[in-house]
Write a protein that holds these residues in place. Structure first.
Motif, PDB file in Angstrom:
ATOM      1  N   GLU A 279     -11.418  -3.847   8.576  1.00 46.42           N
ATOM      2  CA  GLU A 279     -11.485  -2.618   9.374  1.00 46.42           C
ATOM      3  C   GLU A 279     -10.627  -1.525   8.751  1.00 46.42           C
ATOM      4  O   GLU A 279     -11.003  -0.341   8.736  1.00 46.42           O
ATOM      5  N   GLU A 280      -9.479  -1.910   8.210  1.00 46.54           N
ATOM      6  CA  GLU A 280      -8.596  -0.910   7.608  1.00 46.54           C
ATOM      7  C   GLU A 280      -9.136  -0.408   6.269  1.00 46.54           C
ATOM      8  O   GLU A 280      -8.939   0.757   5.916  1.00 46.54           O
ATOM      9  N   ALA A 281      -9.789  -1.277   5.549  1.00 44.34           N
ATOM     10  CA  ALA A 281     -10.331  -0.909   4.236  1.00 44.34           C
ATOM     11  C   ALA A 281     -11.831  -0.700   4.356  1.00 44.34           C
ATOM     12  O   ALA A 281     -12.636  -1.423   3.770  1.00 44.34           O
ATOM     13  N   ALA A 282     -12.208   0.301   5.118  1.00 43.20           N
ATOM     14  CA  ALA A 282     -13.625   0.498   5.430  1.00 43.20           C
ATOM     15  C   ALA A 282     -14.323   1.439   4.461  1.00 43.20           C
ATOM     16  O   ALA A 282     -15.549   1.417   4.336  1.00 43.20           O
ATOM     17  N   GLU A 283     -13.584   2.270   3.778  1.00 43.78           N
ATOM     18  CA  GLU A 283     -14.200   3.287   2.929  1.00 43.78           C
ATOM     19  C   GLU A 283     -14.745   2.691   1.631  1.00 43.78           C
ATOM     20  O   GLU A 283     -14.141   1.800   1.038  1.00 43.78           O
ATOM     21  N   ASP A 284     -15.906   3.194   1.239  1.00 43.12           N
ATOM     22  CA  ASP A 284     -16.515   2.787  -0.026  1.00 43.12           C
ATOM     23  C   ASP A 284     -16.140   3.827  -1.072  1.00 43.12           C
ATOM     24  O   ASP A 284     -16.943   4.685  -1.437  1.00 43.12           O
ATOM     25  N   CYS A 285     -14.914   3.745  -1.550  1.00 47.02           N
ATOM     26  CA  CYS A 285     -14.392   4.775  -2.447  1.00 47.02           C
ATOM     27  C   CYS A 285     -14.956   4.610  -3.855  1.00 47.02           C
ATOM     28  O   CYS A 285     -15.189   3.500  -4.327  1.00 47.02           O
ATOM     29  N   VAL A 286     -15.135   5.729  -4.501  1.00 46.27           N
ATOM     30  CA  VAL A 286     -15.549   5.748  -5.898  1.00 46.27           C
ATOM     31  C   VAL A 286     -14.519   6.569  -6.657  1.00 46.27           C
ATOM     32  O   VAL A 286     -14.143   7.656  -6.233  1.00 46.27           O
ATOM     33  N   TYR A 287     -14.066   6.019  -7.781  1.00 46.53           N
ATOM     34  CA  TYR A 287     -12.974   6.656  -8.504  1.00 46.53           C
ATOM     35  C   TYR A 287     -13.486   7.472  -9.682  1.00 46.53           C
ATOM     36  O   TYR A 287     -14.518   7.150 -10.267  1.00 46.53           O
ATOM     37  N   PRO A 288     -12.769   8.514 -10.040  1.00 51.34           N
ATOM     38  CA  PRO A 288     -13.230   9.414 -11.101  1.00 51.34           C
ATOM     39  C   PRO A 288     -13.462   8.734 -12.436  1.00 51.34           C
ATOM     40  O   PRO A 288     -14.268   9.187 -13.219  1.00 51.34           O
TER      41      PRO A 288
ATOM     42  N   CYS B 216       0.836  -1.196   0.000  1.00 50.51           N
ATOM     43  CA  CYS B 216       0.000   0.000   0.000  1.00 50.51           C
ATOM     44  C   CYS B 216       0.875   1.250   0.000  1.00 50.51           C
ATOM     45  O   CYS B 216       2.098   1.179   0.108  1.00 50.51           O
ATOM     46  N   VAL B 217       0.214   2.400  -0.097  1.00 48.69           N
ATOM     47  CA  VAL B 217       0.946   3.663  -0.053  1.00 48.69           C
ATOM     48  C   VAL B 217       1.742   3.791   1.239  1.00 48.69           C
ATOM     49  O   VAL B 217       2.846   4.332   1.251  1.00 48.69           O
ATOM     50  N   ASN B 218       1.199   3.257   2.342  1.00 46.00           N
ATOM     51  CA  ASN B 218       1.903   3.336   3.630  1.00 46.00           C
ATOM     52  C   ASN B 218       2.899   2.190   3.826  1.00 46.00           C
ATOM     53  O   ASN B 218       3.364   1.948   4.933  1.00 46.00           O
ATOM     54  N   LYS B 219       3.184   1.470   2.741  1.00 44.65           N
ATOM     55  CA  LYS B 219       4.184   0.394   2.716  1.00 44.65           C
ATOM     56  C   LYS B 219       3.712  -0.910   3.341  1.00 44.65           C
ATOM     57  O   LYS B 219       4.452  -1.892   3.369  1.00 44.65           O
ATOM     58  N   LYS B 220       2.482  -0.933   3.829  1.00 46.42           N
ATOM     59  CA  LYS B 220       1.974  -2.177   4.388  1.00 46.42           C
ATOM     60  C   LYS B 220       1.627  -3.133   3.258  1.00 46.42           C
ATOM     61  O   LYS B 220       1.134  -2.731   2.201  1.00 46.42           O
ATOM     62  N   ALA B 221       1.885  -4.431   3.471  1.00 48.73           N
ATOM     63  CA  ALA B 221       1.609  -5.421   2.448  1.00 48.73           C
ATOM     64  C   ALA B 221       0.104  -5.518   2.198  1.00 48.73           C
ATOM     65  O   ALA B 221      -0.694  -5.537   3.142  1.00 48.73           O
ATOM     66  N   VAL B 222      -0.281  -5.585   0.926  1.00 48.57           N
ATOM     67  CA  VAL B 222      -1.695  -5.660   0.565  1.00 48.57           C
ATOM     68  C   VAL B 222      -2.342  -6.894   1.165  1.00 48.57           C
ATOM     69  O   VAL B 222      -3.493  -6.853   1.613  1.00 48.57           O
ATOM     70  N   LEU B 223      -1.635  -8.003   1.221  1.00 49.76           N
ATOM     71  CA  LEU B 223      -2.232  -9.245   1.723  1.00 49.76           C
ATOM     72  C   LEU B 223      -2.556  -9.169   3.216  1.00 49.76           C
ATOM     73  O   LEU B 223      -3.288 -10.011   3.742  1.00 49.76           O
ATOM     74  N   GLU B 224      -2.020  -8.167   3.930  1.00 51.73           N
ATOM     75  CA  GLU B 224      -2.268  -8.034   5.371  1.00 51.73           C
ATOM     76  C   GLU B 224      -3.429  -7.105   5.695  1.00 51.73           C
ATOM     77  O   GLU B 224      -3.772  -6.924   6.862  1.00 51.73           O
ATOM     78  N   ILE B 225      -4.036  -6.492   4.686  1.00 54.34           N
ATOM     79  CA  ILE B 225      -5.099  -5.523   4.923  1.00 54.34           C
ATOM     80  C   ILE B 225      -6.353  -6.220   5.458  1.00 54.34           C
ATOM     81  O   ILE B 225      -6.777  -7.266   4.946  1.00 54.34           O
TER      82      ILE B 225
END
Length: 322
Positions: free
Chosen positions: A232-241, A220-229
């Motif tokens: 709770e950490e990925a709680a936002e329902d983001c919508v991309y442009p 991730c941007v914060n250097k954390k491994a994606v497989l560890e997410i």
């Protein structure tokens, strides 16, 4: 009555000779810029400073190298007559976009290199006809997103290189149809791990860990491994442009690129062959993958017209005498 017959035969012979010369104008032996191997059906046009695809690439070509040039555009029909191709390299150019359908006739293609370009996006269904593809190189571009289902028709794909792009997400199910996948590189992309669509990728990585190489390196941007997410950490329902008008709440900063270990980045030669060879920009190319003639092609054309004119005059003279 033999005069007209001989003249007609002469016309046919001259026409055949000129067509043969024009079709071979791509290769150095006929005045072109590319190296052609008739036995292996390989055409090497790499490192020529090309801004357009050379003329009359032999239809039987199986391997075509156009890497290390200055190509910034492709005609939608650039490869439509080259359905024998199994290998196509367009790496180390300046491609910013790909026209829809440009690869649709390459039904036998096994390896495709598009790495080290300036691609920011891919057209939908761009790889749909490449069902025999086993290697796809897309690393070191500027890809910000991937179309839905872009890899769905690639059942034989083994290696997929996506590292060093600007990807924040991939569509849900992006890798689900890659049943032969053994290597995928996802590192050095600014993956947005605050949005819940990262959970698909995190789950997929955990399921494929030990079966597909390279996936653990996605961070991730914060250097954390994606497989560890976690959820709770990925709680936002983001919508991309690129999908709706909403803008994600998380501001993504681009990771700096690092050197590629396995594929060195080489400088692209800047020699300009346009004036010497009569090249034109790809937007003005003919509707079939023929382009411009080399100097030998022009000389052959001039000789053809001279000889055909002489033959016509001979026929007229013979008919008048008759």
């Amino acid at each position: 009555m033999m005069g007209p017959v001989l003249a007609a035969c002469l016309l046919i012979i001259l026409s055949t000779a000129w067509i043969s010369q024009a079709n071979g104008a791509t290769c150095k032996k006929d005045g072109g810029v590319c190296t052609c191997n008739d036995q292996t059906k390989n055409v090497d046009c790499s490192s020529k400073g090309l801004t357009a695809i050379p003329s009359n690439i032999p239809l039987e070509t199986t391997q075509l190298r156009l890497n290390l040039n200055s190509l910034s555009k492709l005609s939608p029909t650039a490869f439509h007559n080259l359905n024998k191709l199994t290998y196509l390299s367009l790496g180390n150019n300046q491609l910013q976009t790909l026209p829809a359908g440009v690869f649709d006739h390459l039904v036998n293609l096994d390896k495709l290199r598009l790495d080290y370009n300036q691609l920011k996006s891919l057209p939908p269904k761009i790889f749909d006809k490449l069902t025999k593809l086993t290697l796809l190189y897309l690393q070191n571009n500027k890809l910000q997103s991937l179309p839905n289902g872009v890899f769905h028709n690639l059942p034989l794909l083994r290696d997929l290189h996506l590292q060093r792009n600007q990807l924040r997400r991939v569509p849900e199910g992006a890798f689900d149809y890659l049943s032969s996948l053994s290597l995928v590189t996802l590192n050095d992309n600014p993956w947005d791990c605050s949005c819940n669509d990262i959970l698909y990728r995190s789950k997929w990585i955990r399921e494929k860990e030990g079966k597909v190489n390279g996936i653990e390196s996605a961070t991730c941007v914060n250097k954390k491994a994606v497989l560890e997410i976690t959820e709770e950490e990925a709680a936002e329902d983001c919508v991309y442009p690129n999908t709706t008008t909403a803008i994600p709440t998380t501001i993504i900063t681009t990771l700096a690129s690092s050197n590629d270990d396995d594929i060195p980045e080489l400088p692209v030669p800047q020699e300009n062959f346009q004036k010497f060879l009569g090249y034109q920009e790809p937007d003005h190319l003919p509707t079939q993958p023929q382009c411009l003639m080399s100097i030998s092609g022009y000389l052959g054309l001039m000789m053809f017209f001279v000889l055909i004119s002489a033959a016509i005059l001979y026929v007229i003279h013979f008919l008048k005498k008759a």
